[in-house]
Design a protein around this motif. Structure first.
Motif, PDB file in Angstrom:
ATOM      1  N   SER A 123       3.250  -1.031 -12.455  1.00 52.92           N
ATOM      2  CA  SER A 123       3.150   0.302 -12.957  1.00 52.92           C
ATOM      3  C   SER A 123       2.190   0.067 -14.329  1.00 52.92           C
ATOM      4  O   SER A 123       1.104   0.886 -14.433  1.00 52.92           O
ATOM      5  N   GLU A 145      -1.407   1.973 -14.969  1.00 56.60           N
ATOM      6  CA  GLU A 145      -1.746   2.571 -15.915  1.00 56.60           C
ATOM      7  C   GLU A 145      -3.211   2.115 -16.795  1.00 56.60           C
ATOM      8  O   GLU A 145      -3.748   2.889 -17.362  1.00 56.60           O
ATOM      9  N   THR A 150       4.503   3.667  -6.122  1.00 55.03           N
ATOM     10  CA  THR A 150       4.167   3.499  -7.556  1.00 55.03           C
ATOM     11  C   THR A 150       3.013   4.112  -7.666  1.00 55.03           C
ATOM     12  O   THR A 150       2.751   4.721  -8.634  1.00 55.03           O
ATOM     13  N   CYS A 156       2.268   7.453 -10.232  1.00 56.59           N
ATOM     14  CA  CYS A 156       1.273   7.323 -11.444  1.00 56.59           C
ATOM     15  C   CYS A 156       0.185   8.408 -11.305  1.00 56.59           C
ATOM     16  O   CYS A 156      -0.283   9.078 -12.411  1.00 56.59           O
ATOM     17  N   LYS A 197       1.472  11.920 -12.208  1.00 52.69           N
ATOM     18  CA  LYS A 197       1.809  11.892 -13.428  1.00 52.69           C
ATOM     19  C   LYS A 197       0.582  12.488 -14.195  1.00 52.69           C
ATOM     20  O   LYS A 197       0.529  13.201 -15.262  1.00 52.69           O
TER      21      LYS A 197
END
Length: 292
Positions: free
Chosen positions: A18, A22, A81, A85, A88
């Motif tokens: 993750s 990011e 995963t 992300c 989000k």
């Protein structure tokens, strides 16, 4: 200096996956680039040759079935995963094709390929601008990780090792580790887009670790040709540990990213990375940009 347009993130089920996504997304937003997530499924048919080694056909079929189930589970975890992300950050998903996105915009895609993990990742990296990988969890994993060796030494492209925990800023205050070697020069050239975007840049060097080659002050002049202002700081080597001293200098500068050349005392990939490189990989809490 907006030449970063494709960022590759191999996602193979690492607990730090993750953070790598990011970090990759952060840089995609910095450069208006495409984030390409790659998951490699091992080919379960590679198990078949075991049938000639005293293992029955039924046992081989059972092993293949078990491997397929495990591969599918890993793929699902990687996809979940990734999707979490992207949702989000409200990122638009596209196909990996550049024809379906507007240049300079942030986009992302997920691809699953089958084959040898290290080979597929290295090959895909060669047609990317930079690779962002999760930080390994332990020293033993770092020294023996074929995947890390593959992207560092077989891809021909720079690699960013994302920290396990991302700092509030990433690529804002950056350090460049310099010792005059060809590896550090290659890393420096690849790092120019990040140095150009950074708010503060510092060149770190140690006379005790300097190789035959240009001095750090010449690096400052080189960066100035590219419109990049940088300071130069010498650091002392404590207890003969260059890696620890380099990281201490980064801490003093409050750096969130360090650019260094990747060194190996042997060209045989199965041997461990050089001492400085290994120490930095094992102990760094900031993002590492590595080239060679």
């Amino acid at each position: 200096m907006n030449i970063i347009q494709k960022i590759l993130v191999p996602l193979q089920g690492s607990p730090n996956g993750s953070s790598a996504i990011e970090a990759g997304l952060h840089f995609a937003q910095t450069f208006g680039a495409h984030l390409s997530i790659l998951h490699v499924r091992p080919d379960s048919r590679d198990i078949a040759p075991l049938a000639g080694e005293g293992i029955s056909g039924a046992m081989v079929e059972e092993m293949i079935s078990s491997a397929e189930a495990e591969n599918s589970e890993r793929l699902q975890k990687a996809r979940t995963t990734f999707d979490t992300c992207m949702a989000k950050h409200n990122i638009t998903l596209t196909s990996p094709s550049p024809r379906e996105r507007k240049p300079g915009t942030v986009s992302a895609s997920f691809s699953a390929l089958t084959g040898n993990e290290n080979e597929v990742i290295a090959f895909q990296a060669r047609v990317s601008d930079v690779i962002v990988v999760p930080h390994p969890n332990a020293g033993d994993e770092i020294s023996s990780s074929e995947a890390l060796h593959s992207v560092l030494f077989d891809s021909g492209k720079p690699v960013i090792i994302a920290p396990s925990t991302l700092p509030p800023a990433l690529g804002s205050r950056v350090c460049i580790g310099w010792n005059g070697s060809p590896e550090s020069a290659s890393a420096l050239q690849s790092f120019l887009p990040w140095a150009y975007k950074a708010e503060a840049v510092q060149i770190l060097y140690s006379e005790e670790y300097q190789r035959r080659g240009p001095h750090a002050t010449e690096v400052k002049d080189y960066l100035a040709f590219h419109g990049i202002e940088a300071s130069v700081q010498e650091f002392g080597v404590i207890r003969n540990n260059v890696g620890a001293s380099l990281l201490s200098a980064c801490d003093a500068f409050k750096a969130d990213m360090l650019c260094i050349g990747a060194y190996s005392h042997s060209r045989l990939r199965q041997l461990i990375l050089g001492g400085v490189t290994r120490h930095v990989l094992e102990h760094a809490k900031l993002a590492l940009f590595m080239g060679r």
